[in-house]
Write a protein that holds these residues in place. Structure first.
Motif, PDB file in Angstrom:
ATOM      1  N   ALA A  57       5.381   5.908   8.419  1.00  0.00           N
ATOM      2  CA  ALA A  57       4.637   5.047   8.617  1.00  0.00           C
ATOM      3  C   ALA A  57       4.602   3.839   7.566  1.00  0.00           C
ATOM      4  O   ALA A  57       5.514   3.904   6.447  1.00  0.00           O
ATOM      5  N   VAL A  58       4.120   2.701   7.963  1.00  0.00           N
ATOM      6  CA  VAL A  58       3.834   1.698   6.750  1.00  0.00           C
ATOM      7  C   VAL A  58       2.418   1.850   6.321  1.00  0.00           C
ATOM      8  O   VAL A  58       1.486   1.796   6.916  1.00  0.00           O
ATOM      9  N   TYR A  62      -8.464  -0.519  -0.693  1.00  0.00           N
ATOM     10  CA  TYR A  62      -8.449   0.097   0.578  1.00  0.00           C
ATOM     11  C   TYR A  62      -7.070   0.514   0.747  1.00  0.00           C
ATOM     12  O   TYR A  62      -6.001  -0.245   0.126  1.00  0.00           O
ATOM     13  N   TRP A  63      -6.732   1.660   1.403  1.00  0.00           N
ATOM     14  CA  TRP A  63      -5.286   1.910   1.862  1.00  0.00           C
ATOM     15  C   TRP A  63      -5.472   2.053   3.446  1.00  0.00           C
ATOM     16  O   TRP A  63      -6.355   2.760   3.950  1.00  0.00           O
ATOM     17  N   TYR A  64      -4.456   1.627   4.085  1.00  0.00           N
ATOM     18  CA  TYR A  64      -4.505   1.402   5.248  1.00  0.00           C
ATOM     19  C   TYR A  64      -3.187   2.130   6.017  1.00  0.00           C
ATOM     20  O   TYR A  64      -2.227   1.836   5.163  1.00  0.00           O
ATOM     21  N   LYS A  65      -2.791   2.673   6.971  1.00  0.00           N
ATOM     22  CA  LYS A  65      -1.774   3.324   7.675  1.00  0.00           C
ATOM     23  C   LYS A  65      -1.356   2.561   9.124  1.00  0.00           C
ATOM     24  O   LYS A  65      -2.244   2.457   9.802  1.00  0.00           O
ATOM     25  N   LEU A 100      -3.030  -0.435  13.039  1.00  0.00           N
ATOM     26  CA  LEU A 100      -3.340  -0.111  11.682  1.00  0.00           C
ATOM     27  C   LEU A 100      -4.617   0.266  11.602  1.00  0.00           C
ATOM     28  O   LEU A 100      -5.740  -0.111  12.102  1.00  0.00           O
ATOM     29  N   LYS A 101      -4.674   1.386  10.763  1.00  0.00           N
ATOM     30  CA  LYS A 101      -6.263   2.157  10.553  1.00  0.00           C
ATOM     31  C   LYS A 101      -6.272   2.541   9.168  1.00  0.00           C
ATOM     32  O   LYS A 101      -5.308   2.758   8.393  1.00  0.00           O
ATOM     33  N   ILE A 102      -7.775   2.326   8.877  1.00  0.00           N
ATOM     34  CA  ILE A 102      -8.254   2.412   7.600  1.00  0.00           C
ATOM     35  C   ILE A 102      -7.993   4.125   7.226  1.00  0.00           C
ATOM     36  O   ILE A 102      -8.019   4.945   8.036  1.00  0.00           O
ATOM     37  N   GLY A 157       3.039  -3.715   1.984  1.00  0.00           N
ATOM     38  CA  GLY A 157       3.248  -2.614   2.593  1.00  0.00           C
ATOM     39  C   GLY A 157       4.464  -2.110   2.099  1.00  0.00           C
ATOM     40  O   GLY A 157       5.307  -2.335   1.280  1.00  0.00           O
ATOM     41  N   THR A 158       4.442  -0.651   1.985  1.00  0.00           N
ATOM     42  CA  THR A 158       5.288   0.590   1.744  1.00  0.00           C
ATOM     43  C   THR A 158       5.826   1.333   3.007  1.00  0.00           C
ATOM     44  O   THR A 158       4.935   1.948   3.766  1.00  0.00           O
ATOM     45  N   ARG A 159       6.981   1.171   3.318  1.00  0.00           N
ATOM     46  CA  ARG A 159       7.593   1.888   4.591  1.00  0.00           C
ATOM     47  C   ARG A 159       8.192   3.167   4.085  1.00  0.00           C
ATOM     48  O   ARG A 159       8.959   3.350   3.409  1.00  0.00           O
TER      49      ARG A 159
END
Lengths: 112, 111
Positions: free
Chosen positions: B87-88, B33-36, B43-45, B105-107
């Protein structure tokens, strides 16, 4: 779509005190997940609840899912500085590979 | 051993650039998955892949394109970056049943 509301949004607690975080869903919860996030880090899985009335504990953290499966609570006993962080509840489906819809988060600060 | 890893951890770039974030999991999971997570920590899918196939695609601009070369990798490519993309971004993986394991996470900061 499912919405999760967490309360309180932030919580400041003195070390050693107990606390409770709530998560309320707009729809029936089939899989309720609790995660903890420390600043600058990823999410750490705490517990998963699926059955109405279910309760799980790990060390000093207890999570419950109500009988109607629309509300969950996370209780921390004798809080410690290591408990500080953001707590997120997430709603999933019956299967683990479905997306998680997350709550608004609760920021917990522990005061020595 | 890191279960779910992401690179880079920090990414600062100019508006209009194209960038990629990589994710790898060594757990043998078949779903990624990727979340933002926005500035308010919500936090959202965004996407979900199962066995290299796209199964969830939320309302995300076409500028975002996930790519899964194999079950262990799910990369996120972003074209024409905008300020609002800051975002992260979290990668996660799971087995068919059970909890999702998240990367660090990636900021992303877009200037």
């Amino acid at each position: 779509s499912q919405e999760l509301e967490q309360s309180p949004q932030s919580l400041i607690v003195q070390e050693g005190k107990n606390l409770t975080i709530n998560c309320t869903s707009s729809k029936t919860l089939y899989g309720l997940y609790w995660y903890k996030q420390k600043y600058g880090e990823g999410l750490i899985f705490l517990m998963m609840l699926q059955k109405g009335g279910e309760e799980k504990s790990h060390e000093k953290i207890t999570a419950k899912l109500d009988e109607k499966k629309q509300q969950s609570s996370l209780h921390i006993t004798a809080s410690q500085p290591s408990h500080a962080g953001i707590y997120l509840c997430g709603a999933g489906g019956n299967f683990g590979n479905e997306k998680l819809t997350f709550g608004t988060g609760t920021r917990l600060t522990i005061i020595p | 051993d890191t279960a779910v890893s992401q690179t880079p951890k920090y990414l600062v770039t100019q508006m209009g650039n194209d960038k990629s974030i990589k994710c790898e999991q060594n757990l043998g999971h078949d779903t990624m998955y990727w979340y933002k997570q926005d500035s308010k920590k919500f936090l959202k899918i965004m996407f979900s892949y199962n066995n290299k196939e796209l199964i969830i695609n939320e309302t995300v601009p076409n500028r975002f394109s996930p790519k899964s070369p194999d079950k262990a990798h799910l990369n996120l490519h972003i074209n024409s970056l905008e300020l609002g993309d800051s975002a992260v971004y979290f990668c996660a993986s799971s087995q068919t049943s059970g909890e999702q394991f998240f990367g660090p996470g990636t900021r992303l900061t877009v200037l």
